[in-house]
Design an enzyme around this catalytic site. Structure first.
Site, PDB file in Angstrom:
ATOM      1  N   TYR A  88      67.616  34.138  26.535  1.00 23.64           N
ATOM      2  CA  TYR A  88      66.778  35.336  26.652  1.00 23.64           C
ATOM      3  C   TYR A  88      67.466  36.361  27.548  1.00 23.64           C
ATOM      4  O   TYR A  88      67.597  37.535  27.185  1.00 23.64           O
ATOM      5  CB  TYR A  88      65.408  34.958  27.240  1.00 23.64           C
ATOM      6  CG  TYR A  88      64.502  36.142  27.502  1.00 23.64           C
ATOM      7  CD1 TYR A  88      63.710  36.679  26.490  1.00 23.64           C
ATOM      8  CD2 TYR A  88      64.453  36.747  28.773  1.00 23.64           C
ATOM      9  CE1 TYR A  88      62.890  37.773  26.734  1.00 23.64           C
ATOM     10  CE2 TYR A  88      63.636  37.840  29.014  1.00 23.64           C
ATOM     11  CZ  TYR A  88      62.855  38.344  28.000  1.00 23.64           C
ATOM     12  OH  TYR A  88      62.043  39.441  28.229  1.00 23.64           O
TER      13      TYR A  88
ATOM     14  N   THR B 115      51.757  40.048  30.677  1.00 26.25           N
ATOM     15  CA  THR B 115      51.510  40.161  29.234  1.00 26.25           C
ATOM     16  C   THR B 115      51.312  38.732  28.697  1.00 26.25           C
ATOM     17  O   THR B 115      51.554  37.765  29.430  1.00 26.25           O
ATOM     18  CB  THR B 115      52.724  40.778  28.511  1.00 26.25           C
ATOM     19  OG1 THR B 115      53.827  39.874  28.634  1.00 26.25           O
ATOM     20  CG2 THR B 115      53.111  42.136  29.062  1.00 26.25           C
TER      21      THR B 115
ATOM     22  N   LYS C  68      69.046  40.152  26.476  1.00 23.05           N
ATOM     23  CA  LYS C  68      68.619  41.430  27.034  1.00 23.05           C
ATOM     24  C   LYS C  68      69.815  42.239  27.546  1.00 23.05           C
ATOM     25  O   LYS C  68      69.818  43.471  27.494  1.00 23.05           O
ATOM     26  CB  LYS C  68      67.584  41.195  28.139  1.00 23.05           C
ATOM     27  CG  LYS C  68      66.268  40.649  27.603  1.00 23.05           C
ATOM     28  CD  LYS C  68      65.634  41.636  26.634  1.00 23.05           C
ATOM     29  CE  LYS C  68      64.357  41.178  26.012  1.00 23.05           C
ATOM     30  NZ  LYS C  68      63.751  42.174  25.130  1.00 23.05           N
TER      31      LYS C  68
END
Ligand SMILES: NC(=O)c1ccc[n+]([C@@H]2O[C@H](COP(=O)([O-])OP(=O)(O)OC[C@H]3O[C@@H](n4cnc5c(N)ncnc54)[C@H](O)[C@@H]3O)[C@@H](O)[C@H]2O)c1
Length: 243
Positions: free
Chosen positions: A141, A182, A145
């Site tokens: 991940y 989130t 990015k």
């Protein structure tokens, strides 16, 4: 961020792989209905499905005879130590977080070239693209990015100049948020993959951020307010990467 663009009068289309959008979408649509002159629509799309994505984006552009902006935010996350990471899982994450973002930017830029719109594209990266993010075991991940930040620079270089026929002049930037509460992050806390108190301690403000705190940044990056900004990475992370 979509709500912020509608409040500024934009006709916003949200694309996600989910059959139905989150409940927050209906609430937002109800709140902004009729008030700002814009609109909020939903389309179910897998951003890694090239043809489906192209068709949806071309349809949106054809309906309006223009396409002004893109915020590319689709991503998945997986917490696994590098020694145990499988080939298939590495490929799956890069397919969404890198290839999906690339295909989204490409599909939108094709329409901007077609309709000769000097638009703006914002790729959602992360502070985790610039740091190892202490104690959070997400090697793929985080590097996906970093790839998004670098992609923004390269697309900015390719698409920035206005061509003799009036096409081009497209700006591309990345946005690197810090920790936001989130569904993705709530899932990290639920699974014990991250500790909320540690993350709160990990930045200068001593708290996590909320999605609303990125609303103005989205509007800034997609509007003429940022007309001389391209190839940049905007960092909004409560100071995490600054200490
Ligand atoms: N939450 C954070 O702390 C944080 C921090 C920095 C960056 N980000 C980035 O912000 C963006 C939004 O993340 P979030 O925290 O809201 O996560 P989220 O999981 O809540 O949202 C990601 C969305 O992407 C969608 N998606 C996944 N694969 C897709 C595909 N193939 N096609 C279409 N849609 C797909 C998911 O359905 C989901 O709605 C991501 O790019 C994430 O990496 C989040």
């Amino acid at each position: 961020m979509a709500e912020g663009l509608v409040e500024a009068g934009g006709k916003v289309h949200c694309l996600d792989i989910l059959p139905e959008p989150d409940k927050a979408f209906a609430t937002a649509r109800e709140r902004i209905k009729g008030e700002y002159g814009g609109g909020l629509e939903y389309h179910q799309v897998n951003v890694t499905h090239d043809e489906e994505l192209e068709k949806t984006i071309a349809g949106i552009a054809a309906e309006n005879q223009r396409l002004d902006g893109l915020i590319a935010a689709a991503a998945i996350q997986q917490v696994t130590p590098a020694l145990e990471y499988s080939h298939a899982d590495i490929a799956k994450m890069l397919e969404t977080n890198y290839t999906g973002v690339f295909l989204s930017a490409r599909a939108v830029a094709r329409q901007m070239y077609k309709y000769k719109i000097q638009g703006s594209i914002c790729l959602i990266a992360s502070m985790s693209g610039s740091i190892a993010n202490k104690g959070f075991i997400a090697p793929v991940y985080n590097s996906s990015k970093a790839a998004v930040v670098q992609l923004a620079r390269n697309l900015a270089m390719e698409w920035g100049r206005i061509q003799p026929d009036g096409s081009g002049g497209i700006r591309v930037n990345s946005l690197s948020p810090g920790h936001i509460v989130t569904p993705m992050v709530e899932e990290n806390f639920r699974r014990g993959e991250a500790d909320r108190a540690t993350w709160e301690e990990n930045n200068m403000l001593g708290r996590l951020s909320t999605p609303e705190e990125y609303k103005a940044a989205g509007l800034f990056l997609l509007s003429r307010a940022s007309s001389y900004m391209t190839g940049s990475n905007m960092v909004i992370d409560g100071g995490t990467t600054a200490w």
